[in-house]
Design a protein around this motif. Structure first.
Motif, mmCIF file in Angstrom:
data_model
loop_
_atom_site.group_PDB
_atom_site.id
_atom_site.type_symbol
_atom_site.label_atom_id
_atom_site.label_comp_id
_atom_site.label_asym_id
_atom_site.label_seq_id
_atom_site.Cartn_x
_atom_site.Cartn_y
_atom_site.Cartn_z
ATOM 1 N N UNK A 49 0.833 -1.203 0.000
ATOM 2 C CA UNK A 49 0.000 0.000 0.000
ATOM 3 C C UNK A 49 0.868 1.254 0.000
ATOM 4 N N UNK A 50 0.633 2.131 -0.989
ATOM 5 C CA UNK A 50 1.351 3.397 -1.006
ATOM 6 C C UNK A 50 0.434 4.540 -0.610
ATOM 7 N N UNK A 51 -0.767 4.256 -0.256
ATOM 8 C CA UNK A 51 -1.744 5.264 0.133
ATOM 9 C C UNK A 51 -3.001 4.550 0.563
ATOM 10 N N UNK A 52 -4.008 5.258 1.026
ATOM 11 C CA UNK A 52 -5.247 4.614 1.456
ATOM 12 C C UNK A 52 -5.879 3.815 0.323
ATOM 13 N N UNK A 53 -5.883 2.516 0.473
ATOM 14 C CA UNK A 53 -6.549 1.588 -0.444
ATOM 15 C C UNK A 53 -6.070 1.761 -1.885
ATOM 16 N N UNK A 54 -4.791 1.932 -2.054
ATOM 17 C CA UNK A 54 -4.170 2.081 -3.371
ATOM 18 C C UNK A 54 -3.057 1.056 -3.511
ATOM 19 N N UNK A 55 -2.948 0.468 -4.701
ATOM 20 C CA UNK A 55 -1.888 -0.489 -4.976
ATOM 21 C C UNK A 55 -1.137 -0.075 -6.231
ATOM 22 N N UNK A 56 0.194 -0.122 -6.174
ATOM 23 C CA UNK A 56 1.053 0.121 -7.330
ATOM 24 C C UNK A 56 1.895 -1.127 -7.567
ATOM 25 N N UNK A 57 1.842 -1.663 -8.768
ATOM 26 C CA UNK A 57 2.588 -2.884 -9.080
ATOM 27 C C UNK A 57 3.343 -2.679 -10.387
ATOM 28 N N UNK A 58 4.646 -2.915 -10.356
ATOM 29 C CA UNK A 58 5.439 -2.869 -11.589
ATOM 30 C C UNK A 58 5.097 -4.078 -12.436
ATOM 31 N N UNK A 59 4.914 -3.857 -13.719
ATOM 32 C CA UNK A 59 4.556 -4.969 -14.606
ATOM 33 C C UNK A 59 5.769 -5.789 -15.034
ATOM 34 N N UNK A 60 6.957 -5.248 -14.890
ATOM 35 C CA UNK A 60 8.156 -5.998 -15.265
ATOM 36 C C UNK A 60 9.338 -5.521 -14.447
ATOM 37 N N UNK A 61 9.339 -5.777 -13.126
ATOM 38 C CA UNK A 61 10.423 -5.246 -12.281
ATOM 39 C C UNK A 61 11.789 -5.814 -12.630
ATOM 40 N N UNK A 62 11.855 -7.054 -13.107
ATOM 41 C CA UNK A 62 13.165 -7.659 -13.375
ATOM 42 C C UNK A 62 13.831 -7.062 -14.593
ATOM 43 N N UNK A 63 13.021 -6.569 -15.554
ATOM 44 C CA UNK A 63 13.609 -5.994 -16.762
ATOM 45 C C UNK A 63 13.731 -4.488 -16.687
ATOM 46 N N UNK A 64 13.427 -3.923 -15.515
ATOM 47 C CA UNK A 64 13.501 -2.479 -15.289
ATOM 48 C C UNK A 64 12.552 -1.706 -16.187
ATOM 49 N N UNK A 65 11.485 -2.360 -16.688
ATOM 50 C CA UNK A 65 10.473 -1.645 -17.470
ATOM 51 C C UNK A 65 9.724 -0.703 -16.544
ATOM 52 N N UNK A 66 9.303 0.438 -17.072
ATOM 53 C CA UNK A 66 8.683 1.453 -16.238
ATOM 54 C C UNK A 66 7.170 1.486 -16.381
ATOM 55 N N UNK A 67 6.580 0.390 -16.818
ATOM 56 C CA UNK A 67 5.123 0.314 -16.911
ATOM 57 C C UNK A 67 4.558 -0.103 -15.554
ATOM 58 N N UNK A 68 3.526 0.603 -15.109
ATOM 59 C CA UNK A 68 2.985 0.415 -13.765
ATOM 60 C C UNK A 68 1.482 0.173 -13.835
#
Length: 637
Positions: free
Chosen positions: A218-237
């Motif tokens: 959780x980065x805020x009240x009832x909010x989720x942020x997930x990287x779609x490709x953390x291993x490849x350092x892609x910046x799509x969220x």
């Protein structure tokens, strides 16, 4: 699933309470079932061998701690087993109002192992029914989750590079979790559901960008942020938000959706990279073809489209459409005929698509490709245009492109917005129709004044001008003398000499305009000077048409242009033309056949001679259009 905290609240009849103040973590533990044992079973059989994850262990019967010396080691072993296997909590049945029976050493041990201790005053049968209810709830939840996952998988596109795939998954996820969904890169939004989600989730995205971190919690009240490709350092969220907290089941579904979105994102990136490389190669091949470097172009395309350019001849097509729709048009074009042609967005014009269609045999006219491209332009609708060239040698594709671009300009004057060859284009449609009608009516005015005379001339004159009188009479089913008499009368009234090819062409064009090309609001004759035929032909589109017609004649190593001009000067008579040129009659006829081949016109017809005369006059100023002065004198009289 119920939790230790929700069960004590939602089921007051169970009289379930925490022996010590339950931590937030303990209250959030999910209960997947109830395992019931008695103190006697623990003493005789020891700790149960199977304790499913999330089990609430309930000790019923006599309070076990009355057997303090013997039961305590078994309880400690039970707590250790529950800790290893993910037990939810340990409950002991007590009399209503009784204090919790857990001795301090057991309380300390449970706290160290993270096992919640609880008491209940409810009968054992209440808990048995509670166990059944939990199992039924788990079954329903599993079926619902299976259906959700199956539905999620169904949102995967047939082709991962499908541009709409991310949006479809976002549109599915939003109602599934009752949340707002945003898939984005730092500089653009890839998908949003609903459309306002980008505004609602902007703060979360900004915080992630400023802080330089991408938490998966959780980065805020009832909010989720997930990287779609953390291993490849892609910046799509993937960012989601809703009014109520996400439970573990929601998060698991969210992570599944993020994995699918990550696959789609990866496919998009790989597709774009491959597409960019393919586009660069095709563009390079096209530029090489325009420079006449056919072998180099073939080597460039050898891996992308083996054999595509291995022909000696080709046609070029040009599609022009709105700038915003060019990429869509290019994709549709590739989908329709991409295996047979080379499709390249024009780097010099952001509204134009260039197409090379290799012609594989003398019988191959490219009809299938031209039909598909015509359908494409019709589907795109105005202001889309299609122009095409004739069949050219691969080394002359620059000339083919010039012709196709010229034809595409002519297409704006055609009802279907298509001209598949300059040589196949209709000159009359390129004229200013209002001025052409005015010129034609001025020229034919002496014939049109008498209605009875005009009806007979309207029927007879077009054929009499185009064919010998005998042939015209046979076509019209009239006597030859009738045709000859009417033609002579028309020449007399118009003050024309039908032995002159220029006069015959002018009157035939005027007759076509008035009888076949009438416009809804035909101009009335006024006292003002009518346009001349030369002025009628002096337009950019007619100049482009004429240059395209004459260019291959001028490019021939033989002096075909001089032969054609002499032939027209002597009113299409070969003998005086040959004498004036100092050539044999055979040579003159050979030159005229070559002109026919280059211009794709039949010089045995008046229409073919007309296009030759007009195109030469526009390009070279010769031959003279003598009917201009004659027509003006007729009107003036």
């Amino acid at each position: 699933m119920p939790t230790l905290g929700s069960l004590s609240t939602d089921k007051p009849e169970l009289e379930l309470t925490f022996a010590a103040s339950g931590s937030r973590r303990a209250q959030a533990r999910e209960i997947n079932g109830v395992v019931t044992v008695t103190p006697e079973q623990l003493l005789e059989g020891g700790v149960p061998s199977v304790l499913p994850d999330g089990s609430l262990v309930l000790i019923t019967g006599t309070s076990p701690f009355r057997l303090r010396g013997r039961i305590t080691p078994v309880i400690e072993l039970l707590l250790q087993r529950m800790s290893r296997e993910g037990g939810a909590g340990l409950a002991v049945r007590v009399a209503p109002g009784a204090r919790h029976p857990f001795p301090p050493d057991i309380v300390d041990r449970a706290a160290r192992l993270g096992i919640a201790l609880l008491t209940t005053a409810a009968p054992a049968e209440f808990w048995e029914s509670m166990h059944e209810e939990i199992q039924q709830s788990r079954l329903m939840f599993a079926e619902r989750r299976a259906a959700q996952l199956s539905s999620l998988v169904q949102e995967l596109p047939a082709q991962l590079a499908d541009a709409r795939a991310m949006q479809r998954i976002a549109d599915w996820l939003a109602p599934a979790l009752d949340c707002q969904v945003l898939v984005s890169e730092p500089e653009r939004v890839l998908a949003a559901s609903p459309a306002t989600a980008a505004e609602q989730l902007a703060q979360a995205i900004i915080r992630q960008s400023v802080d330089g971190i991408l938490p998966e919690t959780l980065s805020g009240p009832h909010t989720q942020l997930i990287s779609l490709a953390p291993t490849s350092a892609a910046d799509t969220v993937l960012a989601v938000a809703r009014r109520t907290p996400f439970d573990e089941a929601d998060l698991r579904l969210l992570r599944h959706a993020a994995k699918l979105l990550g696959l789609v994102d990866q496919a998009h990136r790989e597709y774009r990279a491959a597409s960019d490389a393919s586009h660069a190669a095709r563009s390079a091949a096209f530029e090489l073809l325009l420079d006449g470097e056919v072998e180099k172009a073939r080597r460039v395309m050898a891996n992308l489209a083996p054999g595509l350019l291995e022909t000696e001849t080709a046609r070029v097509f040009v599609v022009e459409t709105q700038q915003a729709r060019r990429d869509l048009a290019a994709r549709r074009c590739s989908a329709a005929v991409g295996q047979q042609v080379l499709v390249v967005p024009d780097p010099r014009n952001n509204r134009r698509i260039l197409i090379v269609h290799p012609i594989r045999s003398d019988e191959d006219t490219g009809a299938e490709v031209s039909v598909e491209l015509t359908r494409l332009v019709a589907a795109l609708g105005p202001p889309s245009l299609l122009g095409g060239s004739g069949v050219y040698s691969m080394t002359l594709l620059a000339d083919a492109l010039h012709e196709a671009i010229t034809a595409q300009k002519f297409a704006a004057f055609q009802p279907d917005s298509v001209v598949l060859s300059v040589h196949g284009s209709d000159l009359v449609s390129l004229l200013s129709q209002a001025e052409a009608q005015n010129w034609a009516r001025c020229l034919l005015h002496p014939l049109m004044r008498d209605e009875t005379q005009w009806e007979s001339m309207r029927e007879t004159l077009p054929a009499a001008l185009a064919y010998p009188y005998t042939v015209a009479a046979r076509r019209l089913r009239l006597h030859r003398n009738t045709v000859m008499r009417r033609a002579s009368r028309a020449a007399e009234v118009l003050r024309m000499d039908f032995g002159s090819i220029s006069d015959r062409i002018a009157v035939a064009l005027a007759m076509e305009l008035v009888t076949q090309r009438e416009i809804s609001a035909s101009p009335r004759l006024t006292g003002s000077e009518p346009p001349s035929l030369a002025r009628l032909l002096d337009t950019p589109q007619v100049h482009a048409w004429a240059q395209a017609m004459v260019r291959p004649v001028q490019a021939d190593r033989r002096d075909l242009q001089s032969t054609a001009l002499a032939w027209l000067t002597f009113d299409t008579h070969v003998v005086p033309a040959a004498r004036a040129l100092g050539l044999s009659e055979v040579t003159v006829r050979s030159h005229l056949r070559a002109v026919e081949d280059h211009m794709q016109r039949d010089l045995a017809t008046l229409a073919g001679v007309r296009d030759l005369q007009f195109s030469l006059h526009v390009v070279t100023g010769q031959p003279d259009l003598r009917s201009d002065q004659q027509g003006l004198s007729v009107v003036a009289s």
